[in-house]
Motif scaffolding. Structure first.
Motif, PDB file in Angstrom:
ATOM      1  N   VAL B  64      40.075  37.646  33.249  1.00  0.00           N
ATOM      2  CA  VAL B  64      40.340  38.163  34.413  1.00  0.00           C
ATOM      3  C   VAL B  64      40.499  39.831  33.800  1.00  0.00           C
ATOM      4  CG1 VAL B  64      41.571  38.491  36.396  1.00  0.00           C
ATOM      5  CG2 VAL B  64      40.897  36.282  35.863  1.00  0.00           C
ATOM      6  N   VAL B  67      37.361  41.585  33.023  1.00  0.00           N
ATOM      7  CA  VAL B  67      36.443  41.612  34.054  1.00  0.00           C
ATOM      8  C   VAL B  67      36.800  42.872  34.918  1.00  0.00           C
ATOM      9  CG1 VAL B  67      35.576  40.638  36.288  1.00  0.00           C
ATOM     10  CG2 VAL B  67      35.816  39.424  34.183  1.00  0.00           C
ATOM     11  N   HIS B  71      35.005  46.602  35.381  1.00  0.00           N
ATOM     12  CA  HIS B  71      34.647  47.113  36.739  1.00  0.00           C
ATOM     13  C   HIS B  71      35.412  48.433  37.155  1.00  0.00           C
ATOM     14  CE1 HIS B  71      33.972  46.378  41.098  1.00  0.00           C
ATOM     15  NE2 HIS B  71      35.097  46.891  41.436  1.00  0.00           N
ATOM     16  N   GLN B 165      29.805  36.764  36.633  1.00  0.00           N
ATOM     17  CA  GLN B 165      30.826  36.440  35.715  1.00  0.00           C
ATOM     18  C   GLN B 165      31.953  36.441  36.638  1.00  0.00           C
ATOM     19  OE1 GLN B 165      31.861  39.916  33.439  1.00  0.00           O
ATOM     20  NE2 GLN B 165      32.050  41.244  35.148  1.00  0.00           N
ATOM     21  N   GLU B 166      31.913  36.752  37.918  1.00  0.00           N
ATOM     22  CA  GLU B 166      33.077  36.770  39.035  1.00  0.00           C
ATOM     23  C   GLU B 166      33.115  35.194  39.286  1.00  0.00           C
ATOM     24  OE1 GLU B 166      30.681  38.794  39.529  1.00  0.00           O
ATOM     25  OE2 GLU B 166      32.025  40.931  39.042  1.00  0.00           O
ATOM     26  N   ALA B 169      34.610  33.163  36.329  1.00  0.00           N
ATOM     27  CA  ALA B 169      35.965  33.336  36.277  1.00  0.00           C
ATOM     28  C   ALA B 169      36.657  32.471  37.295  1.00  0.00           C
ATOM     29  CB  ALA B 169      36.350  34.617  36.366  1.00  0.00           C
ATOM     30  N   ILE B 170      36.013  32.420  38.516  1.00  0.00           N
ATOM     31  CA  ILE B 170      36.918  31.605  39.589  1.00  0.00           C
ATOM     32  C   ILE B 170      36.706  30.149  39.208  1.00  0.00           C
ATOM     33  CG2 ILE B 170      36.528  30.789  42.033  1.00  0.00           C
ATOM     34  CD1 ILE B 170      37.348  33.521  42.372  1.00  0.00           C
ATOM     35  N   THR B 173      39.455  29.347  36.320  1.00  0.00           N
ATOM     36  CA  THR B 173      40.694  29.387  36.934  1.00  0.00           C
ATOM     37  C   THR B 173      41.200  28.223  37.817  1.00  0.00           C
ATOM     38  OG1 THR B 173      40.243  31.815  36.991  1.00  0.00           O
ATOM     39  CG2 THR B 173      42.409  31.137  38.196  1.00  0.00           C
ATOM     40  N   ILE B 216      39.956  38.894  40.991  1.00  0.00           N
ATOM     41  CA  ILE B 216      38.317  38.402  41.232  1.00  0.00           C
ATOM     42  C   ILE B 216      37.691  38.972  42.470  1.00  0.00           C
ATOM     43  CG2 ILE B 216      36.562  36.842  40.743  1.00  0.00           C
ATOM     44  CD1 ILE B 216      37.961  37.478  38.389  1.00  0.00           C
TER      45      ILE B 216
END
Lengths: 173, 397
Positions: B64, B67, B71, B165-166, B169-170, B173, B216
Motif C-alpha cells: 500500500v 502504491v 500516486h 493495482q488498487e 491491493a484491496i 488486504t 487505497i
C-alpha cells in the motif's frame, strides 16, 4: 531475569513493512537475506580456490555483472546489520542465551542433522528460486511481482504439505 | 523522487544505508519473535500464527505504501526492481525451500536473527545453507535449464490478472484480514482459549485494518500527481500570468548571456530537426515529465525559456516546469514562427521609414548574426546529454 514478551505481531508487521517501504524508496529494491550469505560463499571460494573461481562459469557470470569482490554487495552489508539489530533486540529483551530449540523426545544429534539438512535445502532452493522468504516472497509481494508471489505460495504450500511428516521434530504428537 | 539511489545517494554510501536498514530489519524480526523456531514452525502446526500475521501485515503495509508513494509522485514505479518471474524455478525452488523450512526450522533471514541470539540450531542451519548455495553454484550447468526455463520477465501480478493495482491491493488486504481472523479462531480452539476482547481492543484493531482500505480508496478516487499537474496545465487561460519574455529582449539576452539561458524548444523532435532557434535544445511538450529532463527544472543557475508553435503550449509547459522545480522560467511571448520572421527574417525597412524602425532593424540583424555565430561555435554542445535512467538491480539470488 525473564525474557520480555514478543511484540504484538501486527505492530511488528507494520514496522517491518515500513522498513521494507523505506528500502524500496531509497534503493529501488527490497530486502533480502540469502543473497548476502551467497556473497560470503562466493568470496570464500574466490579466496580459497582462485583458479577454480576463475574457471567456473557461475562465478564469472556473477563477477561480470558485479565487478569486484563478491562481498561488495548491498545484501552482504544488510545481513551484517540484521545480525547487529537482532543481537541488540535480543539484549534489550533478555533473550540472548545459548540454546538448542527442539521438540521433546528429539535428540540433539537428530536436531542438528535436521538443521543442517534444512539449511542445505533452503540454501539450494533459494538459489534456484532466485531469493528466499525475504528477497523473493516478502519483497516481491510489496511490488506485486508475480514471481515473488508464486515463490511465496510454493514455500508455504510445501512446508504445510510436509509438516505432518516432520512433526516429531517440533511437537509431541 | 525515489528511488534515491543512484542519483541522489551514491552507490558507496548505499552500503552504509544497507547496514542501517539491516539493523532495523534484524531488530524488528527479533522483536516479532522470528529468532525462535517454535514461533516460526508454529504456523505449520496451528498453534502459533505469528509468522503469518507479521509477514502479511508487512507485505501489505509495504504494498500500500508503494502504491501511495507512486500516486503522490514520490516514487517512480518504472525504475524499481520487480522480481522477475521464472515459473518453473520459482515453483521448484519454492518447494525445496518449504522442505528446508519445516526440516531446519528457519529461513535464511530468521536464521541470522536466531544465531545473533545464541540459537545453536540456527548455526547449523546457516552452515547447511552455505553448502546448499555452494552446491548450486558449482553444479550450475546441471540446473541451468530449470533455472532459466519459462522466463516471463518482471511481470506484475495485477497486470497478469488484468486488474488495476488498487483492486489487487484491496483483494490482497481483504484476504489477509480474513486469514488473520480465521487463523486466530483455529489457534484459540487448539490451545483451548476462550477469547474475550474488550471494546477498546476491537476498536483499535478495526481502525488499523480499515487504514489500507481508506488509503487505497483515496488513491483510486483522487487524480495522481501527474494527472493533477496536466489538468492544471490544461486549465490555463491565455490571460494566465506566466512570466513572459519578448522576442527582442530574448535575442539580446542570447547574444550577451547565452550561457545563462536554456532555450527550450517544446515542439516534437521532427519539427525540431527541421529547424529550430539557434542554441535551442529540444524537450517535446509530451515528454516534459520524463525523469531525464528533471535536472533542467531543478537548478538554480540558468533561466529556462520555453517556446513552441503556439505560446499557449509554452504557457502550459511553464505551469508544469514550475511545479517540478524552482528554476527561473520564462515563456517566449511569440511563437517559434513569429520569432523567426521577426528576428531572423527581419524585413529591410522601406526607404523613408522612421529612424526608430531603421534602428530596430539594425539591432535585430546584428543580434541575429551574433547569436548565429555563437551557435556555430557551440555546435557540439547544443543537444541535451541523454541521462540514462537505469532500472534498479535487486533481488536476493
Amino acid at each position: 531475569m525473564r525474557a520480555k514478551a514478543f511484540m504484538n505481531p501486527y505492530l511488528a508487521g507494520f514496522l517491518l513493512g515500513l522498513v521494507l517501504l523505506n528500502t524500496i524508496y531509497i534503493t529501488g529494491h527490497g530486502l533480502g537475506a540469502s543473497g548476502g550469505t551467497k556473497s560470503m560463499v562466493a568470496a570464500t571460494v574466490k579466496a580459497v580456490a582462485p583458479d577454480h573461481y576463475a574457471n567456473t562459469r557461475y562465478y564469472q557470470e556473477a563477477e561480470a555483472e558485479h565487478p569486484g569482490s563478491p562481498l561488495k554487495n548491498w545484501l552482504f552489508f544488510e545481513i551484517i546489520g540484521v545480525f547487529i539489530g537482532a543481537f541488540a533486540s535480543g539484549v534489550i529483551s533478555d533473550r540472548v542465551a545459548l540454546k538448542l530449540e527442539k521438540g521433546k523426545g528429539v535428540s540433539n544429534t537428530v536436531r542438528i542433522i535436521a538443521s543442517i539438512t534444512g539449511g542445505l535445502l533452503f540454501g539450494f532452493g533459494s538459489q534456484l528460486g532466485r531469493g528466499c522468504t525475504s528477497g523473493s516472497a516478502l519483497s516481491g509481494m510489496a511490488v506485486m511481482s508475480f514471481g515473488g508471489i508464486i515463490t511465496m505460495l510454493a514455500i508455504f504450500g510445501s512446508a504445510y504439505m510436509l509438516a505432518y511428516f516432520f512433526r516429531k521434530l517440533w511437537i509431541n504428537k | 523522487m525515489g528511488p534515491l539511489v543512484p542519483d541522489i545517494i551514491g552507490s558507496e554510501f548505499n552500503f552504509v544505508i544497507a547496514l542501517l536498514i539491516g539493523i532495523a530489519f534484524g531488530f524488528v524480526l527479533e522483536q516479532a519473535g522470528f529468532s525462535t523456531t517454535k514461533k516460526l514452525v508454529g504456523l505449520f502446526y496451528g498453534y502459533d500464527f505469528t509468522v503469518l500475521k507479521v509477514f502479511f501485515t508487512a507485505g501489505i503495509t509495504a504494498m500500500v505504501g508503494v502504491v501511495l508513494l507512486a500516486h503522490l509522485g514520490l516514487l517512480d514505479l518504472d525504475l524499481i526492481y520487480i522480481n522477475p518471474t521464472y515459473v518453473r524455478a520459482a515453483l521448484i525452488g519454492g518447494g525445496i525451500m518449504g522442505a528446508g523450512f519445516i526440516i531446519g526450522g528457519f529461513c535464511p533471514g530468521t536464521s541470522i536473527c536466531a544465531l545473533a541470539t545464541g540459537k545453536i540450531g540456527a548455526f547449523w542451519f546457516i552452515v547447511g545453507s552455505l553448502f546448499g548455495m555452494l552446491i548450486f553454484m558449482e553444479a550450475y550447468p546441471v540446473f541451468e535449464k530449470i533455472y532459466m526455463a519459462d522466463n516471463w520477465g518482471p511481470v506484475r501480478i495485477d497486470k497478469y490478472l488484468g486488474l488495476s493495482q488498487e483492486v489487487f491491493a484491496i483483494i490482497m488486504t481483504a484476504t489477509a484480514i480474513a486469514a488473520f481472523f480465521f487463523t486466530q479462531k483455529i489457534q484459540d480452539r487448539l490451545l483451548n482459549i476462550k477469547p474475550s476482547y474488550s471494546r477498546n481492543k476491537i476498536w483499535t484493531y478495526s481502525s488499523f485494518a480499515a487504514m489500507p482500505f481508506i488509503i487505497i480508496a483515496l488513491v483510486a478516487i483522487t487524480p495522481n500527481s501527474r494527472e493533477r499537474m496536466l489538468a492544471k496545465a490544461g486549465n490555463i487561460g491565455l490571460q494566465e500570468k506566466a512570466k513572459e519574455i519578448m522576442a527582442d529582449k530574448l535575442i539580446l539576452e542570447l547574444a550577451n548571456n547565452y550561457y545563462n539561458i536554456n532555450l527550450i524548444d517544446l515542439r516534437d523532435s521532427s519539427s525540431f530537426q527541421k529547424s529550430h532557434l539557434p542554441l535551442a535544445i529540444n524537450i517535446p511538450y509530451d515528454s516534459l515529465l520524463n525523469r531525464s529532463y528533471e535536472d533542467y527544472f531543478k537548478q538554480h543557475y540558468k533561466t529556462n525559456v520555453f517556446y513552441a508553435d503556439h505560446p499557449q503550449t509554452a504557457k502550459k509547459a511553464y505551469v508544469i516546469a514550475t511545479n517540478l522545480g524552482n528554476a527561473e522560467t520564462l515563456v517566449l511571448h511569440e511563437s517559434a514562427e513569429q520569432f523567426d520572421s521577426l528576428i531572423f527574417k527581419a524585413e529591410i525597412p522601406a526607404t523613408g521609414a522612421s529612424k526608430s524602425a531603421q534602428q530596430l532593424y539594425q539591432f535585430r540583424k546584428t543580434m541575429a548574426q551574433n547569436v548565429k555565430q555563437i551557435e556555430d561555435r557551440m555546435q557540439k554542445q547544443s543537444q541535451p546529454v541523454k541521462k540514462e535512467t537505469k532500472k534498479v538491480k535487486g533481488g536476493c539470488s
